[in-house]
Design a protein around this motif. Sequence first.
Motif, PDB file in Angstrom:
ATOM      1  N   ALA A 112       0.828  -1.222   0.000  1.00 59.11           N
ATOM      2  CA  ALA A 112       0.000   0.000   0.000  1.00 59.11           C
ATOM      3  C   ALA A 112       0.856   1.264   0.000  1.00 59.11           C
ATOM      4  CB  ALA A 112      -0.938   0.001   1.202  1.00 59.11           C
ATOM      5  N   GLY A 113       2.175   1.089   0.235  1.00 56.45           N
ATOM      6  CA  GLY A 113       3.071   2.260   0.266  1.00 56.45           C
ATOM      7  C   GLY A 113       3.238   2.808   1.669  1.00 56.45           C
ATOM      8  N   LYS A 114       3.159   1.922   2.676  1.00 55.22           N
ATOM      9  CA  LYS A 114       3.180   2.354   4.084  1.00 55.22           C
ATOM     10  C   LYS A 114       4.503   3.006   4.490  1.00 55.22           C
ATOM     11  CE  LYS A 114       2.370  -1.058   6.732  1.00 55.22           C
ATOM     12  NZ  LYS A 114       3.779  -1.434   6.941  1.00 55.22           N
ATOM     13  N   THR A 115       5.631   2.351   4.125  1.00 60.90           N
ATOM     14  CA  THR A 115       6.941   2.873   4.529  1.00 60.90           C
ATOM     15  C   THR A 115       7.217   4.224   3.872  1.00 60.90           C
ATOM     16  OG1 THR A 115       7.760   0.624   4.852  1.00 60.90           O
ATOM     17  CG2 THR A 115       9.417   2.348   4.629  1.00 60.90           C
ATOM     18  N   THR A 116       6.939   4.319   2.571  1.00 56.49           N
ATOM     19  CA  THR A 116       7.133   5.589   1.860  1.00 56.49           C
ATOM     20  C   THR A 116       6.240   6.676   2.448  1.00 56.49           C
ATOM     21  OG1 THR A 116       7.572   4.327  -0.147  1.00 56.49           O
ATOM     22  CG2 THR A 116       7.157   6.660  -0.429  1.00 56.49           C
ATOM     23  N   THR A 117       4.978   6.314   2.751  1.00 52.29           N
ATOM     24  CA  THR A 117       4.029   7.277   3.321  1.00 52.29           C
ATOM     25  C   THR A 117       4.499   7.754   4.693  1.00 52.29           C
ATOM     26  OG1 THR A 117       2.212   6.272   2.096  1.00 52.29           O
ATOM     27  CG2 THR A 117       1.608   7.636   3.984  1.00 52.29           C
ATOM     28  N   THR A 118       5.142   6.853   5.464  1.00 53.15           N
ATOM     29  CA  THR A 118       5.677   7.231   6.780  1.00 53.15           C
ATOM     30  C   THR A 118       6.720   8.338   6.608  1.00 53.15           C
ATOM     31  OG1 THR A 118       5.313   4.976   7.594  1.00 53.15           O
ATOM     32  CG2 THR A 118       6.807   6.351   8.870  1.00 53.15           C
ATOM     33  N   GLY A 119       7.589   8.178   5.598  1.00 58.46           N
ATOM     34  CA  GLY A 119       8.593   9.208   5.303  1.00 58.46           C
ATOM     35  C   GLY A 119       7.946  10.512   4.861  1.00 58.46           C
ATOM     36  N   LYS A 120       6.938  10.404   3.979  1.00 59.10           N
ATOM     37  CA  LYS A 120       6.239  11.604   3.491  1.00 59.10           C
ATOM     38  C   LYS A 120       5.561  12.347   4.640  1.00 59.10           C
ATOM     39  CE  LYS A 120       5.053  10.046  -1.204  1.00 59.10           C
ATOM     40  NZ  LYS A 120       3.946   9.676  -2.094  1.00 59.10           N
ATOM     41  N   LEU A 121       4.930  11.584   5.543  1.00 58.04           N
ATOM     42  CA  LEU A 121       4.225  12.214   6.670  1.00 58.04           C
ATOM     43  C   LEU A 121       5.215  12.923   7.587  1.00 58.04           C
ATOM     44  CD1 LEU A 121       1.633  12.765   8.231  1.00 58.04           C
ATOM     45  CD2 LEU A 121       1.839  10.511   9.296  1.00 58.04           C
ATOM     46  N   ALA A 122       6.368  12.293   7.823  1.00 59.52           N
ATOM     47  CA  ALA A 122       7.401  12.937   8.649  1.00 59.52           C
ATOM     48  C   ALA A 122       7.827  14.258   8.021  1.00 59.52           C
ATOM     49  CB  ALA A 122       8.607  12.007   8.782  1.00 59.52           C
ATOM     50  N   ASN A 123       7.941  14.275   6.704  1.00 60.96           N
ATOM     51  CA  ASN A 123       8.320  15.487   5.967  1.00 60.96           C
ATOM     52  C   ASN A 123       7.261  16.578   6.136  1.00 60.96           C
ATOM     53  OD1 ASN A 123      10.098  16.888   4.243  1.00 60.96           O
ATOM     54  ND2 ASN A 123       8.908  16.340   2.443  1.00 60.96           N
ATOM     55  N   LYS A 279       6.794  11.931  -5.337  1.00 61.13           N
ATOM     56  CA  LYS A 279       7.792  12.713  -4.614  1.00 61.13           C
ATOM     57  C   LYS A 279       7.502  12.746  -3.110  1.00 61.13           C
ATOM     58  CE  LYS A 279       8.871  15.626  -8.581  1.00 61.13           C
ATOM     59  NZ  LYS A 279       8.756  16.958  -9.178  1.00 61.13           N
ATOM     60  N   MET A 280       8.549  13.060  -2.326  1.00 58.74           N
ATOM     61  CA  MET A 280       8.422  13.026  -0.869  1.00 58.74           C
ATOM     62  C   MET A 280       7.580  14.183  -0.307  1.00 58.74           C
ATOM     63  SD  MET A 280       9.661  10.218  -0.146  1.00 58.74           S
ATOM     64  CE  MET A 280       9.486  10.273   1.624  1.00 58.74           C
ATOM     65  N   ASP A 281       7.245  15.165  -1.136  1.00 56.41           N
ATOM     66  CA  ASP A 281       6.355  16.236  -0.659  1.00 56.41           C
ATOM     67  C   ASP A 281       4.940  16.070  -1.216  1.00 56.41           C
ATOM     68  OD1 ASP A 281       6.900  16.819  -3.275  1.00 56.41           O
ATOM     69  OD2 ASP A 281       7.486  18.909  -2.942  1.00 56.41           O
ATOM     70  N   ALA A 282       4.679  14.901  -1.849  1.00 58.48           N
ATOM     71  CA  ALA A 282       3.371  14.688  -2.488  1.00 58.48           C
ATOM     72  C   ALA A 282       2.380  14.002  -1.551  1.00 58.48           C
ATOM     73  CB  ALA A 282       3.543  13.869  -3.772  1.00 58.48           C
ATOM     74  N   LEU A 283       2.260  14.542  -0.344  1.00 51.70           N
ATOM     75  CA  LEU A 283       1.248  14.070   0.616  1.00 51.70           C
ATOM     76  C   LEU A 283       0.516  15.309   1.123  1.00 51.70           C
ATOM     77  CD1 LEU A 283       0.361  11.359   2.118  1.00 51.70           C
ATOM     78  CD2 LEU A 283       1.645  12.267   4.054  1.00 51.70           C
ATOM     79  N   GLU A 284      -0.812  15.321   0.981  1.00 55.35           N
ATOM     80  CA  GLU A 284      -1.579  16.522   1.318  1.00 55.35           C
ATOM     81  C   GLU A 284      -2.653  16.216   2.349  1.00 55.35           C
ATOM     82  OE1 GLU A 284      -3.339  17.851  -2.310  1.00 55.35           O
ATOM     83  OE2 GLU A 284      -1.413  18.010  -3.377  1.00 55.35           O
ATOM     84  N   PRO A 285      -2.929  17.174   3.258  1.00 52.10           N
ATOM     85  CA  PRO A 285      -4.080  17.007   4.142  1.00 52.10           C
ATOM     86  C   PRO A 285      -5.349  16.887   3.296  1.00 52.10           C
ATOM     87  CG  PRO A 285      -2.727  18.863   4.840  1.00 52.10           C
ATOM     88  CD  PRO A 285      -2.223  18.443   3.500  1.00 52.10           C
ATOM     89  N   PHE A 286      -6.266  16.031   3.690  1.00 48.24           N
ATOM     90  CA  PHE A 286      -7.480  15.816   2.897  1.00 48.24           C
ATOM     91  C   PHE A 286      -8.563  16.802   3.335  1.00 48.24           C
ATOM     92  CE2 PHE A 286     -11.531  13.564   2.008  1.00 48.24           C
ATOM     93  CZ  PHE A 286     -11.400  13.459   0.639  1.00 48.24           C
ATOM     94  N   HIS A 287      -9.038  17.603   2.371  1.00 50.36           N
ATOM     95  CA  HIS A 287     -10.093  18.580   2.630  1.00 50.36           C
ATOM     96  C   HIS A 287     -11.358  18.136   1.894  1.00 50.36           C
ATOM     97  CE1 HIS A 287      -7.464  21.711   4.425  1.00 50.36           C
ATOM     98  NE2 HIS A 287      -6.551  21.203   3.614  1.00 50.36           N
ATOM     99  N   PRO A 288     -12.359  17.574   2.582  1.00 44.80           N
ATOM    100  CA  PRO A 288     -13.570  17.100   1.908  1.00 44.80           C
ATOM    101  C   PRO A 288     -14.273  18.169   1.080  1.00 44.80           C
ATOM    102  CG  PRO A 288     -13.529  16.321   4.165  1.00 44.80           C
ATOM    103  CD  PRO A 288     -12.409  17.298   4.036  1.00 44.80           C
ATOM    104  N   GLU A 289     -14.347  19.406   1.626  1.00 42.20           N
ATOM    105  CA  GLU A 289     -15.080  20.460   0.911  1.00 42.20           C
ATOM    106  C   GLU A 289     -14.362  20.845  -0.386  1.00 42.20           C
ATOM    107  OE1 GLU A 289     -12.268  22.607   3.708  1.00 42.20           O
ATOM    108  OE2 GLU A 289     -13.442  20.755   3.695  1.00 42.20           O
ATOM    109  N   ARG A 290     -13.026  20.841  -0.359  1.00 42.93           N
ATOM    110  CA  ARG A 290     -12.258  21.186  -1.558  1.00 42.93           C
ATOM    111  C   ARG A 290     -12.378  20.079  -2.610  1.00 42.93           C
ATOM    112  NH1 ARG A 290      -6.556  23.609   0.853  1.00 42.93           N
ATOM    113  NH2 ARG A 290      -7.469  24.822   2.562  1.00 42.93           N
TER     114      ARG A 290
END
Length: 452
Positions: A112-123, A279-290
Amino acid sequence: MAFEGLAERLQGTIQKIKGKGKVTEQDVKEMMREVRFALIEADVNLKVVKEFVKKVSERAVGVDVMKSLTPGQQVIKIVQDELKNLMGGEQSPIKFSNRPPTVIMMVGLQGAGKTTTTGKLANVLRKKYNKKPLLVAADIYRPAAVEQLQTLGKQLSLPVFSLGTDVSPVEIARQAIEHAKEEHLDVVLIDTAGRLHIDEELMQELKDIRGLKEPDEVFLVVDAMTGQDAVNVAQSFNETVGITGVVLTKLDGDTRGGAALSIRSVTEKPIKFVGMGEKMDALEPFHPERMASRILGMGDVLSLIEKAQANVDMEKAKELEEKFMTQSFTFDDFIEQLQAVKKMGPLDELLKMIPGANKMKGLDNVKVDEKQMGRIEAIIYSMTPNEKTNPEIISASRKKRIATGSGTTIQEVNRLLKQFEEMKKMMKQMTGMAQGKGKKKMKMPGFDSLFK
């Protein structure tokens, strides 16, 4: 973009009803039939589809809508509201502990990309929230999982806690939390083991780690491209381990997006973040309204502004304004801006965030040719410093040299020079108008070579 098929179907449906001076129950019925098909096609859970259609229908045939001045637009607003509610209503922020460190467990199946996502979230935590995260390598089973996290830590210049693969994950997590306290690191991100399928051993291990210290967040990482399976996985993890939120990966891929619309409703747990690229900055907070606005073709100005603010230096922006006014804008300035825009993400995705861009002639199906951007850069890099500052000196022989050096044609060099001059004139007009110095009707120049 995810939801592309759903967006097209819904936008086509709402266009039929938008301008109606009067909306009948039959109109609403027909619209709901189309909406139902669109949601099912997007792989949204059937139970969720029925509930959504029922809520919209009940509100849409209400007296307030039927007797309003713009009933068509009222119905669209209801669809937008219910889409937003379906995905969680409001953005769900991270719960940080009052007594650091905040402990975040990352759970999920393999692949699912868990390890990569862990790095992205830390960033994200470091950049957006000004936190000092510690990455914890607690996946001792998957080959190279520990090394992968260490590589990500090195790439991001972030600390990684590891005790190898011979110590139990529970002990690794315990020592990592103690280490974070000693080193004054305020967030602990535990990358736990995954399996190819859900089993008792995996779940028990996650419960044991959870029992060490009640984590502030348990994020389930799910691949959006798995469709309905993503919903089933989320339900199982929530019932067995207990999750506080979901991170959807690969939402930028060729996915129908049904998982994002179903998970919140089925698990009653919010989608916290979405992965929108490699990319390592390609993780965004999810905004339902947007997201609801983007699905319905209404744009997403707030996300666009945030991307710009994160990538544009305000001091340089002021300098540029001066250069535009005096027409001293050079090719060096241009390439700097090109790089800044590229950092914001794919241009065709940025265009979709502009309200009404989907209805602009020529922009509805626009695809930005990223290779052409590379060709433009190559042409500029093949110029001498003097040529970049004074492009008017570029003679026929110079054009030939630039074309040869950049692997392009003389026609491409000519086109860029012409468009650059047009852009300088346009920017002077724009800055003049912004300062109230002119009321000319502006003509937007091409840069059509970027689009295909």
